[in-house]
Design a protein around this motif. Sequence first.
Motif, PDB file in Angstrom:
ATOM      1  N   UNK A 298       5.923 -15.787  47.864  1.00  0.00           N
ATOM      2  CA  UNK A 298       7.344 -16.007  48.073  1.00  0.00           C
ATOM      3  C   UNK A 298       7.621 -16.924  49.258  1.00  0.00           C
ATOM      4  N   UNK A 299       6.566 -17.269  49.988  1.00  0.00           N
ATOM      5  CA  UNK A 299       6.758 -18.280  51.014  1.00  0.00           C
ATOM      6  C   UNK A 299       6.936 -17.734  52.418  1.00  0.00           C
ATOM      7  N   UNK A 300       6.917 -16.431  52.595  1.00  0.00           N
ATOM      8  CA  UNK A 300       7.064 -15.882  53.938  1.00  0.00           C
ATOM      9  C   UNK A 300       5.733 -15.856  54.653  1.00  0.00           C
ATOM     10  N   UNK A 301       5.801 -15.849  55.988  1.00  0.00           N
ATOM     11  CA  UNK A 301       4.556 -15.735  56.734  1.00  0.00           C
ATOM     12  C   UNK A 301       4.598 -16.590  57.973  1.00  0.00           C
ATOM     13  N   UNK A 306       0.829 -25.968  50.965  1.00  0.00           N
ATOM     14  CA  UNK A 306       0.750 -26.289  49.553  1.00  0.00           C
ATOM     15  C   UNK A 306      -0.642 -25.937  49.036  1.00  0.00           C
ATOM     16  N   UNK A 307      -0.703 -25.234  47.906  1.00  0.00           N
ATOM     17  CA  UNK A 307      -1.997 -24.861  47.336  1.00  0.00           C
ATOM     18  C   UNK A 307      -2.675 -26.111  46.780  1.00  0.00           C
ATOM     19  N   UNK A 317     -10.812 -15.186  44.908  1.00  0.00           N
ATOM     20  CA  UNK A 317     -10.567 -16.619  44.906  1.00  0.00           C
ATOM     21  C   UNK A 317     -10.554 -17.120  46.338  1.00  0.00           C
ATOM     22  N   UNK A 318     -11.111 -18.326  46.533  1.00  0.00           N
ATOM     23  CA  UNK A 318     -10.904 -18.976  47.823  1.00  0.00           C
ATOM     24  C   UNK A 318      -9.839 -20.037  47.583  1.00  0.00           C
ATOM     25  N   UNK A 319      -8.721 -19.884  48.273  1.00  0.00           N
ATOM     26  CA  UNK A 319      -7.605 -20.802  48.060  1.00  0.00           C
ATOM     27  C   UNK A 319      -7.534 -21.785  49.221  1.00  0.00           C
ATOM     28  N   UNK A 320      -7.528 -23.070  48.898  1.00  0.00           N
ATOM     29  CA  UNK A 320      -7.405 -24.093  49.937  1.00  0.00           C
ATOM     30  C   UNK A 320      -5.936 -24.445  50.081  1.00  0.00           C
ATOM     31  N   UNK A 321      -5.411 -24.301  51.276  1.00  0.00           N
ATOM     32  CA  UNK A 321      -3.991 -24.531  51.499  1.00  0.00           C
ATOM     33  C   UNK A 321      -3.802 -25.620  52.536  1.00  0.00           C
ATOM     34  N   UNK A 322      -2.968 -26.597  52.185  1.00  0.00           N
ATOM     35  CA  UNK A 322      -2.702 -27.691  53.111  1.00  0.00           C
ATOM     36  C   UNK A 322      -1.463 -27.346  53.919  1.00  0.00           C
ATOM     37  N   UNK A 323      -1.650 -27.181  55.239  1.00  0.00           N
ATOM     38  CA  UNK A 323      -0.512 -26.850  56.093  1.00  0.00           C
ATOM     39  C   UNK A 323       0.205 -28.110  56.522  1.00  0.00           C
ATOM     40  N   UNK A 324      -0.595 -29.124  56.813  1.00  0.00           N
ATOM     41  CA  UNK A 324      -0.052 -30.415  57.221  1.00  0.00           C
ATOM     42  C   UNK A 324      -1.134 -31.431  56.898  1.00  0.00           C
ATOM     43  N   UNK A 344       4.029 -23.885  46.700  1.00  0.00           N
ATOM     44  CA  UNK A 344       4.225 -23.725  48.138  1.00  0.00           C
ATOM     45  C   UNK A 344       4.179 -22.231  48.429  1.00  0.00           C
ATOM     46  N   UNK A 345       3.258 -21.862  49.299  1.00  0.00           N
ATOM     47  CA  UNK A 345       3.099 -20.439  49.600  1.00  0.00           C
ATOM     48  C   UNK A 345       3.183 -20.202  51.092  1.00  0.00           C
ATOM     49  N   UNK A 346       3.426 -18.963  51.446  1.00  0.00           N
ATOM     50  CA  UNK A 346       3.389 -18.605  52.849  1.00  0.00           C
ATOM     51  C   UNK A 346       2.078 -17.913  53.155  1.00  0.00           C
ATOM     52  N   UNK A 347       1.617 -18.044  54.415  1.00  0.00           N
ATOM     53  CA  UNK A 347       0.404 -17.329  54.798  1.00  0.00           C
ATOM     54  C   UNK A 347       0.726 -16.363  55.922  1.00  0.00           C
ATOM     55  N   UNK A 348       0.294 -15.110  55.735  1.00  0.00           N
ATOM     56  CA  UNK A 348       0.543 -14.092  56.751  1.00  0.00           C
ATOM     57  C   UNK A 348      -0.751 -13.802  57.482  1.00  0.00           C
ATOM     58  N   UNK A 349      -0.684 -13.756  58.801  1.00  0.00           N
ATOM     59  CA  UNK A 349      -1.895 -13.530  59.593  1.00  0.00           C
ATOM     60  C   UNK A 349      -1.606 -12.476  60.646  1.00  0.00           C
ATOM     61  N   UNK A 350      -2.447 -11.485  60.731  1.00  0.00           N
ATOM     62  CA  UNK A 350      -2.327 -10.484  61.788  1.00  0.00           C
ATOM     63  C   UNK A 350      -2.771 -11.108  63.108  1.00  0.00           C
ATOM     64  N   UNK A 351      -1.866 -11.185  64.080  1.00  0.00           N
ATOM     65  CA  UNK A 351      -2.213 -11.853  65.340  1.00  0.00           C
ATOM     66  C   UNK A 351      -3.454 -11.254  66.021  1.00  0.00           C
TER      67      UNK A 351
END
Lengths: 373, 298, 286
Positions: A298-301, A306-307, A317-324, A344-351
Amino acid sequence: MKKVKLEVKNITKRFGDLLAVNNVSFEVYEGETFTLLGPSGCGKTTTLRIIAGLEKPDKGRVFIGGRDVTDVPPRERNVCLVFQEYAVFPHMTVYDNIAFGLKARKEPEELIARRVREVAELLGLTSVLNTKASKVGLSEKQRIALGRCLVVEPEILLLDEPLTLADAKIRETMRRELRRLQRELKITMIYVTHDQLEAMMLSDRIAVMNAGRLLQVGTPREIYEKPKNLFVAYFIGSPTINLIEGKLVRKDGKLVLEKEGLVLDATKLLEEAKGVGKIIGREIVIGIRPEDIQIDPSGHGVWKGEVELFEVSGDQLIVHIKLAEETKIRAMAPFSLRLRTGDIVGVAINPDKVHVFDRKTGERIDLLSIGEA
Amino acid sequence: MTDRPAPRSIKILANLPLNALLYAVLIIPFLLMIYLAFLKWNPAGGYEWWRAPLIGLANFHKALHDSRFLSSLGRTIAYVAIVVTIEFLLGLLLAYLLLEKFPGKKLAIAIIIYPLMLPPVVVATIFYLMFQDYGPVNNIFLRSIIGEKALGIHWFLRPDTAFISLIIADIWQWTPFIFLIMYSALSAVPKRLIEAAQVLGASNFYIFWRIRLPLIKPLIVIAIVLRALEAFKVFDYVYIMTGGGPGTSTETVSVYIYRVAIEYHDISYASAMSLIVLLLIIIVTRIFIWYSFERGGR
Amino acid sequence: MKWGRIVVTSLKYIIIGVFILWVLVPVAWIITLAFKPYQEWRVAYFIPKQPTLDNFIVLFKPEVFTGVMGATAIVEPVTKPLINSLVVSALATVLAVIVGFFSAYGASRYNTPGPFGIFFTLLTRMLPPATFVTPIMVYYANLGLLDTHLGLIALYSSVTVTYAIWILKGFIDAIPVEWEEAAMLEGASPTKVLFKVVLPLVRPGLVVAGLFIFLLNWTELLFALVLTNINAVTLPVHISKYVGAVGQLYGPQAALALIGSIVPVTIGYIIQKHLVTGFTFGMVRG
């Protein structure tokens, strides 16, 4: 209090121009499985051979059970080495191979016969005892090499990449077998491998080496969760860790990572970390393991991207995501996640799972400890 | 590829020149020798061999009752046994000692193999000169041990010392032969096996006995067979140093057959003795190889 | 413990050292003796006090010194045997290597010549020359080949061809067959493949085999002794006559030994790495 079985103190070994082992020190406790892990040519095998007495260190000492054995020949050290190529004696029967060490020590015949049978039983070699060693298969050869060492009850059992020649299936069984044997017999074992998965599965503690240096010693968990530097972080874990480098600066109330004009917002990632103030303005590398990244369709994170590409790895699956431009990360995702390239996806990361390293030295910067300090 | 039939042109090139050479130079004379052995022919008799009378097995019978032939045969076998044993032990020892690296090793090996390259006649000349009454063996070496008495030792005038001088020449020249084979054999033993034995607690002696020697056994057999066959041929040293003397006390089979044929012109008898020796060598070699590989080598 | 190892190590070097002396002392004696004048032939020291070349000169010009050195018989100059040895050894070598090359190629690639040819050539190395020189003498006498270069060349090449076959077979075995097959696919005939593809690749092998066989030919005594008399006498025969018959001409005898050593020793060190291969018919790789 754990008893120290082996102590290696400041050993250095040169082969011509090559500095194979550079001032390495560590301790191995009684009854543990200790792994020397590193890429080929990192000096792990040389270190093992020095412990066995097959190489003499240029500098440094080796102690076994408190005794300085640096100048003691291999046969008087009571350690045994299982070679990568097994080095089974081709002209002898399997029985004679296993009995070799006891015969060389001139033990009585009955004792030899009894011990050989015990070990053969343990390793499933009973049926081939009278076969010539050159005629048995690879996995038998491997067990002969192991049994030959077990039978002499060495103080420390050394294994030099014993599973590299085996195929994947046998490898897995052998790994389990080794672990079981080690537990059962309570042997002190030093294991050399370049395979980090193998090291993770087998070891009580791991020493990571690179280019002749010892980089970090710790339990598999410590090494995985708190890699001491960039090399360890990169070497441990599969797929390899995502590394993003840049200068951390505060801009318009945001924390951003800057590199050659590219800007990545790191506010959500680092804002809450204690001690983050100490690293502002420094060149750093941020490390995030693919398995610590959750994909949010849903794009949050923390970030959006972009996948670009999928790879299948086991049941994930290993998903390659282009952030910039020039900044891509890999993330693990379950098969069930329906994604297409271009999404377009969001990525969530535990700090908490973010590793920060100094870009120049490659050393880990522990935000918490800095904060506490 | 070896199972494919050869093209005609290759077949001709591979067979024709070789067979032409062998038939023209060796096989015809060899058949001739078998025929000669059944004749009574001496070129001094004034007629050619094709006119000589057949006398059946008389020459063979004579050989088996000829004490000079039998003792030359026994002497040659003793000579082979002694030189091969000593050369093997010395050559193996040297090969083992030179296995590890040390400064000057290349030079040491180059010196050790020097005698191997010399013509046997030169080695014979060298030891002929060494063992003269005033040669260095007496004049320098023995005189420093037993004094002036040493100058009275006439090496080639006593059967035992004459025989010893031949053996010394042989050992001097051919120990390097065994050394070279043993050296390349021992160097080829995988280092891992030695190290595996070391960490299992074996001493160097035990490793040598249980790992190195068994692994190079086929090459030991080859070295001993080749050397024994060569030593059995011994002619040059005897011919030059002692002339078979004093008397016939150092006469070897080769020297005796040579004398019978060339000096006594008894060609038929020489041929018969030659055939006996040929047969003996083929049988003994066969048995030795069978014994080492098929029976004991499993 | 430590002392034990020191003793063992020094014992090792002592044994090696003693053996090196054992090899070097006779050689040193011959070299020094060759340069000693008549007065010093029986002395107990190595380095000559009045070094001289007379011993070498007398070998080439025996008439100059007859009597002076106590010699009684006039011996032929060494010049002719030296030339004979060079000619016979070289030509026999070339012949053996050419014949051996074809057979080695057949043996390596097609199993031809069959086992008989190979076995028979081996037999010639197993048996003492004395046991088959007699019929050859008779045969040569009938053919008029006694005391000729041709007779010796034919015999030498036929008893050394086995070395050529085995040494060259080893070299040819090491050449990948694929190259020949590629050439054949392009339409080259088998003989063309042999000469254009194999021959250039096996050149080092030809050199090794040739030098080794030359060494064997150069050192051969018995055949030459029986089959030559005046015209085709070789150097070993000359040496055997010189040492056996002339008596106590120590200096010239030593000089002769040196002259006889130069060629084989030079060749020996050139092919040092391949000596084992040669002596063992390729059974042992150096």
